[in-house]
Design an enzyme around this catalytic site. Structure first.
Site, mmCIF file in Angstrom:
data_model
loop_
_atom_site.group_PDB
_atom_site.id
_atom_site.type_symbol
_atom_site.label_atom_id
_atom_site.label_comp_id
_atom_site.label_asym_id
_atom_site.label_seq_id
_atom_site.Cartn_x
_atom_site.Cartn_y
_atom_site.Cartn_z
ATOM 1 N N ASP A 118 0.819 -1.226 -0.012
ATOM 2 C CA ASP A 118 0.005 0.160 -0.050
ATOM 3 C C ASP A 118 1.064 1.196 0.002
ATOM 4 O OD1 ASP A 118 -1.881 2.098 0.500
ATOM 5 O OD2 ASP A 118 -2.896 1.214 2.095
ATOM 6 N N ASP A 123 -3.313 2.601 -5.578
ATOM 7 C CA ASP A 123 -2.060 2.650 -4.840
ATOM 8 C C ASP A 123 -1.901 1.303 -4.076
ATOM 9 O OD1 ASP A 123 -4.449 3.223 -3.258
ATOM 10 O OD2 ASP A 123 -3.464 4.308 -1.722
ATOM 11 N N GLU A 124 -2.735 0.344 -4.117
ATOM 12 C CA GLU A 124 -2.709 -1.038 -3.382
ATOM 13 C C GLU A 124 -2.517 -2.009 -4.212
ATOM 14 O OE1 GLU A 124 -5.474 -1.273 -0.253
ATOM 15 O OE2 GLU A 124 -5.586 0.827 -0.038
HETATM 16 MG MG MG Z 1 -2.568 3.978 0.250
#
Ligand code: MG
Length: 411
Positions: free
Chosen positions: A10, A106-107
């Site tokens: 993350d 973003d993950e």
């Molecule tokens: Mg994040």
């Protein structure tokens, strides 16, 4: 079944961190990425570590945030850059596995079960590479299933690794509130709290049937998650089944003034979409165009096709027909996007259109297969239609060219 090794990576304060790499002057400052700065209704989309410490929360209005932290620097979002950073992150993950399943920009989950290296070693290398090469930080959860890996990536951040193993999960996870569990949303958490259940451990120790009676299938799922029994696989990086639409848009360097100029932009935008459709094995049954005029007002138009489309040529034709028919040019166009919509898998049986010419279609398929091969070999855009070559109105980078810490240039 052998034990799985799953990572969940993350990127920390993703949008704000990207902005800090793009503009180093923002480093070590309280920064918030906010939607529509001019409007009163702009809200905080992301914030830097320092802004977080000052109490800034995602979803706050710009003015609330400013009141709370007067020296807060507000910047507008630049999603095109965030998606570039996201691709670069994926590039680092791909060094270790092709089982990469994104969860937002973003993950990502990574399945590294088949690797010779230990999962912790891989997590450490990724953490370091992201920092050295991109100037971003990630927090990584290492576990034997996706749910705990995700939970782990939340436990320690930024720039950290948390291991949740079969041996330690009861100690690390069971004291946490129910809401930390994936898919245990606000509503479900409230219900659980009403039954007197507050921690993940309490979910785990209840009889499964009790949860099923109260929460249905969702109850069984949460019980399995809490007991470390999540068996869901990490999808392959090429898996795009969740894509409901594939679109591409730009803000033009100078405003478009007529159909001819708009056509060039449409053709250029469709290049990427056609390629992505074929790569994902999808067909489009419709197209939508969104136009933002010079006064920043937007409008959208949609059209459905008689037979589904998989190539940029047909898509561009349809998108252009739609624009020609729907847009009156009372105002110049500032930004334009094309989206292939109502997507279906290319192996879905289709009713043939009576005008459908099978041999022509076969020839076209061979042509595009050759184009894709050339583009794969020589890089995307090696081959493109002549209309696209005139790039006068195509977007230039009005923004900076940034050299990333690893030496790579981001344009
Ligand atoms: Mg994040």
């Amino acid at each position: 079944m052998s034990k799985r090794a799953i990572l969940h990576s993350d990127a920390n304060c993703f949008y704000a961190s990207c902005e800090m790499v793009l503009n180093p002057e923002l480093r070590d400052k309280a920064v918030a990425v906010c939607g529509s700065q001019e409007e009163r209704h702009g809200i905080v989309l992301a914030k830097s570590e320092l802004a977080k410490k000052a109490g800034i929360k995602t979803g706050m209005t710009n003015s609330e945030a400013k009141r709370l932290c007067p020296n807060l620097i507000i910047v507008p979002p630049r999603f095109e850059y965030y998606s570039k950073f996201s691709k670069l992150l994926h590039g680092i993950y791909e060094r270790y596995t092709d089982l990469i399943e994104p969860y937002g920009l973003d993950e990502c989950w990574l399945d590294v079960s088949d690797s010779i290296k230990s999962p912790l070693e891989i997590a450490e290398e990724i953490r370091q590479a992201v920092k050295d090469e991109l100037g971003l930080t990630v927090s990584i959860g290492v576990s034997f299933n996706k749910v705990f890996a995700k939970l782990g990536s939340d436990l320690k951040k930024p720039d950290a690794i948390t291991v949740i193993s079969e041996e330690n999960f009861k100690d690390k996870v069971w004291n946490l509130p129910c809401s930390e569990l994936l898919y245990c949303g606000k509503h479900t958490t409230e219900k659980l709290n009403d039954f007197g259940i507050h921690t993940i451990g309490e979910i785990a120790s209840l009889p499964k049937e009790f949860l099923e009676r109260r929460l249905g299938k969702n109850g069984i799922m949460l019980w399995e998650f809490a007991n470390g029994l999540d068996l869901s696989p990490v999808s392959h990086m090429d898996f795009r089944a969740q894509a409901k639409s594939i679109g591409h848009g730009i803000t033009c360097v100078s405003n478009l003034e007529n159909n001819d100029e708009a056509k060039k932009v449409i053709v250029a935008l469709c290049q990427d979409i056609g390629y992505k459709l074929r790569k994902s094995g999808l067909l489009a049954r419709g197209v939508s165009i969104t136009i933002k005029n010079e006064h920043l007002l937007s409008c959208s138009f949609q059209a459905r096709f008689d037979s589904p489309i998989w190539d940029e040529q047909s898509l561009a034709n349809e998108a252009y027909k739609l624009l020609e028919k729907s847009y009156s040019w009372s105002f110049k166009i500032r930004a334009l996007s094309v989206t292939a919509i109502d997507l279906v898998s290319s192996d879905t049986p289709m009713q043939a259109n009576i005008f459908f010419d099978a041999s022509k279609e076969e020839k076209k398929k061979r042509l595009f297969k050759a184009i894709d091969e050339l583009n794969n070999t020589y890089g995307k855009g090696a081959l493109k239609p002549a209309t696209v070559l005139d790039e006068k109105k195509m977007p230039r980078n009005k923004n900076v060219e940034v050299t990333l810490p690893g030496g790579m240039k981001l344009k």
